[in-house]
Design a protein around this motif. Structure first.
Motif, mmCIF file in Angstrom:
data_model
loop_
_atom_site.group_PDB
_atom_site.id
_atom_site.type_symbol
_atom_site.label_atom_id
_atom_site.label_comp_id
_atom_site.label_asym_id
_atom_site.label_seq_id
_atom_site.Cartn_x
_atom_site.Cartn_y
_atom_site.Cartn_z
ATOM 1 N N MET A 155 0.821 -1.197 0.000
ATOM 2 C CA MET A 155 0.000 0.000 0.000
ATOM 3 C C MET A 155 0.863 1.259 0.000
ATOM 4 O O MET A 155 0.506 2.244 -0.608
ATOM 5 C CB MET A 155 -0.918 -0.010 1.207
ATOM 6 C CG MET A 155 -1.795 1.214 1.238
ATOM 7 S SD MET A 155 -3.143 0.971 2.345
ATOM 8 C CE MET A 155 -3.649 2.636 2.538
ATOM 9 N N GLN A 205 3.609 1.794 -1.512
ATOM 10 C CA GLN A 205 4.060 2.101 -2.870
ATOM 11 C C GLN A 205 2.982 2.835 -3.654
ATOM 12 O O GLN A 205 3.267 3.786 -4.369
ATOM 13 C CB GLN A 205 4.472 0.819 -3.606
ATOM 14 C CG GLN A 205 5.039 1.066 -4.990
ATOM 15 C CD GLN A 205 6.342 1.831 -4.964
ATOM 16 O OE1 GLN A 205 7.164 1.667 -4.084
ATOM 17 N NE2 GLN A 205 6.543 2.696 -5.941
ATOM 18 N N SER A 206 1.723 2.420 -3.523
ATOM 19 C CA SER A 206 0.642 3.086 -4.249
ATOM 20 C C SER A 206 0.440 4.509 -3.741
ATOM 21 O O SER A 206 0.134 5.422 -4.506
ATOM 22 C CB SER A 206 -0.657 2.285 -4.146
ATOM 23 O OG SER A 206 -1.094 2.225 -2.806
ATOM 24 N N VAL A 207 0.630 4.733 -2.434
ATOM 25 C CA VAL A 207 0.528 6.089 -1.879
ATOM 26 C C VAL A 207 1.655 6.949 -2.421
ATOM 27 O O VAL A 207 1.453 8.096 -2.813
ATOM 28 C CB VAL A 207 0.548 6.049 -0.331
ATOM 29 C CG1 VAL A 207 0.671 7.445 0.251
ATOM 30 C CG2 VAL A 207 -0.698 5.356 0.192
ATOM 31 N N ASP A 245 3.284 6.516 -5.274
ATOM 32 C CA ASP A 245 2.988 6.767 -6.685
ATOM 33 C C ASP A 245 1.940 7.851 -6.844
ATOM 34 O O ASP A 245 2.045 8.712 -7.712
ATOM 35 C CB ASP A 245 2.515 5.488 -7.374
ATOM 36 C CG ASP A 245 3.633 4.465 -7.541
ATOM 37 O OD1 ASP A 245 4.806 4.864 -7.433
ATOM 38 O OD2 ASP A 245 3.321 3.284 -7.763
ATOM 39 N N ALA A 246 0.909 7.834 -6.001
ATOM 40 C CA ALA A 246 -0.147 8.845 -6.074
ATOM 41 C C ALA A 246 0.410 10.219 -5.737
ATOM 42 O O ALA A 246 0.048 11.222 -6.352
ATOM 43 C CB ALA A 246 -1.288 8.482 -5.127
#
Length: 96
Positions: A1, A3-5, A7-8
């Motif tokens: 999770m 990593q997705s934060v 990236d965002a």
């Protein structure tokens, strides 16, 4: 999770930067940073540390020309060279 934060966060930063550049009439273009840490900034050969195991290697010597590099500084030099190369090609006119 996480990593997705991350990236965002970078995606939002790019969106805001593009918006500000458009508002100011400044040219904005993203540069692909892939392999910038592995490519020698002196001879352009890709001899740097590779893969997940290579991420811990912070300094390395080029096998082709023998130049010694710090991973982050080498990447910055490579990214700067790509940007300057694009500038040398000319900045496209902004359409109104």
């Amino acid at each position: 999770m996480a990593q997705s934060v991350l990236d965002a966060g970078w995606g939002m930063f790019r969106t805001m930067l593009r918006y500000k550049c458009d508002d100011a009439g400044v040219w904005f273009e993203q540069i692909n940073e892939a392999y910038s840490t592995q490519t020698c900034s002196c001879c352009q050969s890709r001899t740097g540390p590779k893969g997940v195991a290579g991420l811990g290697i912070r300094e390395w010597a080029c096998e082709v020309c023998g130049a010694y590099h710090h991973r982050d500084i080498n990447a910055a030099i490579n990214i700067l060279a790509v940007g300057r190369g694009r500038l040398a090609g000319g900045i496209p006119a902004l359409s109104a």
